[in-house]
Design a protein around this motif. Structure first.
Motif, PDB file in Angstrom:
ATOM      1  N   CYS A 156       0.821  -1.217   0.000  1.00 19.72           N
ATOM      2  CA  CYS A 156       0.000   0.000   0.000  1.00 19.72           C
ATOM      3  C   CYS A 156       0.853   1.265   0.000  1.00 19.72           C
ATOM      4  O   CYS A 156       0.471   2.284  -0.584  1.00 19.72           O
ATOM      5  N   GLU A 160       0.368   4.002  -2.778  1.00 17.52           N
ATOM      6  CA  GLU A 160       0.050   5.377  -2.393  1.00 17.52           C
ATOM      7  C   GLU A 160       0.955   6.352  -3.145  1.00 17.52           C
ATOM      8  O   GLU A 160       0.496   7.393  -3.639  1.00 17.52           O
ATOM      9  N   SER A 284     -13.423  -3.943   2.511  1.00 18.60           N
ATOM     10  CA  SER A 284     -13.397  -2.529   2.122  1.00 18.60           C
ATOM     11  C   SER A 284     -12.709  -2.304   0.781  1.00 18.60           C
ATOM     12  O   SER A 284     -12.640  -1.169   0.302  1.00 18.60           O
ATOM     13  N   ARG A 293     -14.444   1.878  -2.668  1.00 11.99           N
ATOM     14  CA  ARG A 293     -13.257   1.176  -2.183  1.00 11.99           C
ATOM     15  C   ARG A 293     -12.324   2.129  -1.435  1.00 11.99           C
ATOM     16  O   ARG A 293     -12.240   3.322  -1.744  1.00 11.99           O
ATOM     17  N   MET A 294     -11.576   1.564  -0.478  1.00 10.13           N
ATOM     18  CA  MET A 294     -10.557   2.359   0.202  1.00 10.13           C
ATOM     19  C   MET A 294      -9.455   2.751  -0.784  1.00 10.13           C
ATOM     20  O   MET A 294      -9.108   1.987  -1.689  1.00 10.13           O
ATOM     21  N   SER A 295      -8.899   3.915  -0.582  1.00  9.68           N
ATOM     22  CA  SER A 295      -7.700   4.330  -1.316  1.00  9.68           C
ATOM     23  C   SER A 295      -6.480   3.727  -0.619  1.00  9.68           C
ATOM     24  O   SER A 295      -6.578   3.172   0.484  1.00  9.68           O
ATOM     25  N   LYS A 297      -4.074   5.374   0.709  1.00 10.95           N
ATOM     26  CA  LYS A 297      -3.860   6.148   1.937  1.00 10.95           C
ATOM     27  C   LYS A 297      -4.804   5.680   3.031  1.00 10.95           C
ATOM     28  O   LYS A 297      -4.415   5.525   4.195  1.00 10.95           O
ATOM     29  N   GLU A 298      -6.061   5.424   2.679  1.00 15.22           N
ATOM     30  CA  GLU A 298      -7.034   4.943   3.664  1.00 15.22           C
ATOM     31  C   GLU A 298      -6.667   3.548   4.160  1.00 15.22           C
ATOM     32  O   GLU A 298      -6.899   3.224   5.333  1.00 15.22           O
ATOM     33  N   CYS A 299      -6.090   2.730   3.284  1.00 14.74           N
ATOM     34  CA  CYS A 299      -5.642   1.399   3.705  1.00 14.74           C
ATOM     35  C   CYS A 299      -4.593   1.517   4.805  1.00 14.74           C
ATOM     36  O   CYS A 299      -4.615   0.778   5.798  1.00 14.74           O
ATOM     37  N   GLU A 301      -4.303   3.752   6.924  1.00 15.43           N
ATOM     38  CA  GLU A 301      -4.923   4.259   8.145  1.00 15.43           C
ATOM     39  C   GLU A 301      -5.940   3.271   8.711  1.00 15.43           C
ATOM     40  O   GLU A 301      -6.522   3.513   9.773  1.00 15.43           O
ATOM     41  N   HIS A 302      -6.166   2.162   8.004  1.00 18.86           N
ATOM     42  CA  HIS A 302      -7.127   1.154   8.462  1.00 18.86           C
ATOM     43  C   HIS A 302      -6.611   0.497   9.738  1.00 18.86           C
ATOM     44  O   HIS A 302      -5.397   0.326   9.925  1.00 18.86           O
ATOM     45  N   ARG A 306      -2.731  -0.043  10.514  1.00 20.72           N
ATOM     46  CA  ARG A 306      -2.219   1.121  11.235  1.00 20.72           C
ATOM     47  C   ARG A 306      -1.179   0.699  12.265  1.00 20.72           C
ATOM     48  O   ARG A 306      -1.406  -0.209  13.071  1.00 20.72           O
TER      49      ARG A 306
END
Length: 352
Positions: A156, A160, A284, A293-295, A297-299, A301-302, A306
């Motif tokens: 990821c 990113e 997600s 879907r998660m981006s 960056k969001e992955c 922060e998941h 995290r």
């Protein structure tokens, strides 16, 4: 630095490799200085590099060998690409331009490039650890969910960065994720031959990729976006944790139908040992509507990826079954061998 920890059981042949999942600290040394690579015409690669016997890889594009730069003694890899027509030449030039933008520790680095009469030679960072999945299925490797977190976080991170540069990979699959070395646990994303520059205001559509890892919008020839790569990451995660390919059918057509339906579940017994956080992460990503879907960056922060989040205790340290994952890897290797033979036959090569 990410390290390996070997438990000494008295007999080295029975030692098990446990991944040290501690987060990387400090500055990651790049493989070489930042370079503005230009395709060199009218100059032989052998003028500046010794080509070392033996293959690192082979495919429909040509072959990959190790090489050594005369000036520095640096060991690198060279990818020889046979140019059959003007479109192939255009694709290779696109790959060079894209790789020049991707200077990041999770992405394979371009060092030099030469154009010959009927081929192009790309000099690349040398990766010696082999494919991630092949390393994971080794008998001496203990696969845990915690190790999977470490690998997925790195994937990821690479995506990113690519997406921040408005570049889509569009061919993410296990074969294109390598271990940097045989001892460490850093990964590299490779093969940008199908990567494309992305204009958020544009209408980019493609119809290529590997069926098991293609997103529904690719199969349907709809607009692709960074979310297209994220679907593939969801498939890779599902596979790594269970060894199961969620949309694989009896043939490519069946697989593509399954992808467009986007129906899947966690009913297999392999998921009984997987945390709810990991299942939420996959859920997600494997969403038919790319907007949801998660981006990348969001992955990161998941709660599953995290770094600062406390996860579900000892469940993450439980060994995962690799039985189905081994079958997947062996099947993919057989498919690649068959495809290579078919490609040679189409080129008129006689096979004994």
């Amino acid at each position: 630095m990410i390290r390996c920890m070997v438990l000494d059981t008295g007999d080295m042949s029975s030692s098990k490799v446990h991944v040290d999942e501690s987060d990387p600290t400090g500055y990651e040394e790049p493989p070489f200085e930042s370079r503005d690579v230009q395709l060199r015409k009218g100059k032989l690669i052998t003028d500046e590099y010794d080509i070392i016997d033996g293959l690192l890889g082979k495919g429909k594009f040509g072959k990959v060998q190790k090489c050594k730069e005369h000036k520095t003694g640096r060991l690198l890899a060279v990818k020889f690409i046979k140019i059959h027509d003007s479109q192939m030449k255009k694709d290779v030039l696109n790959e060079i331009e894209i790789m020049k933008c991707l200077q990041h520790p999770r992405l394979l680095q371009l060092y030099d490039a030469f154009e010959g009469k009927d081929n192009v030679c790309l000099v690349l960072e040398l990766i010696t650890g082999g494919e991630l999945f092949e390393r994971v299925i080794n008998d001496d490797f203990i696969l845990t969910e915690r190790a999977s977190v470490m690998f997925l976080r790195q994937i990821c991170e690479g995506m990113e960065f690519m997406h921040s540069k408005n570049i889509l990979h569009l061919d993410l699959k296990p074969e294109n994720i390598l271990c940097l070395t045989r001892q460490g646990n850093r990964i590299k994303i490779i093969d940008f031959g199908l990567a494309r520059k992305y204009d958020p205001k544009g209408d980019l559509r493609v119809l290529f990729g590997t069926p098991e890892f293609m997103a529904p919008e690719v199969v349907n020839f709809d607009t692709v976006s960074p979310a297209t790569d994220m679907w593939s990451i969801g498939i890779i995660c599902y596979l790594l944790l269970s060894g199961l390919s969620p949309f694989m059918g009896h043939n490519h057509d069946d697989t593509l139908v399954n992808v467009t339906c986007a129906v899947w579940d966690f009913n297999a017994e392999e998921f009984e040992s997987v945390s709810s956080e990991a299942k939420d992460f996959i859920s997600s990503l494997l969403i038919k509507n790319p907007v949801l879907r998660m981006s990348a960056k969001e992955c990161l922060e998941h709660k599953w990826l995290r770094k600062s989040k406390k996860r579900e205790g000892n469940l993450l340290d439980r060994s995962l079954s690799k039985k189905r994952l081994r079958k997947f890897v062996y099947r993919r290797k057989w498919q690649k061998a068959v495809n290579a033979m078919l490609a040679l036959k189409r080129m008129g090569v006689q096979l004994s």
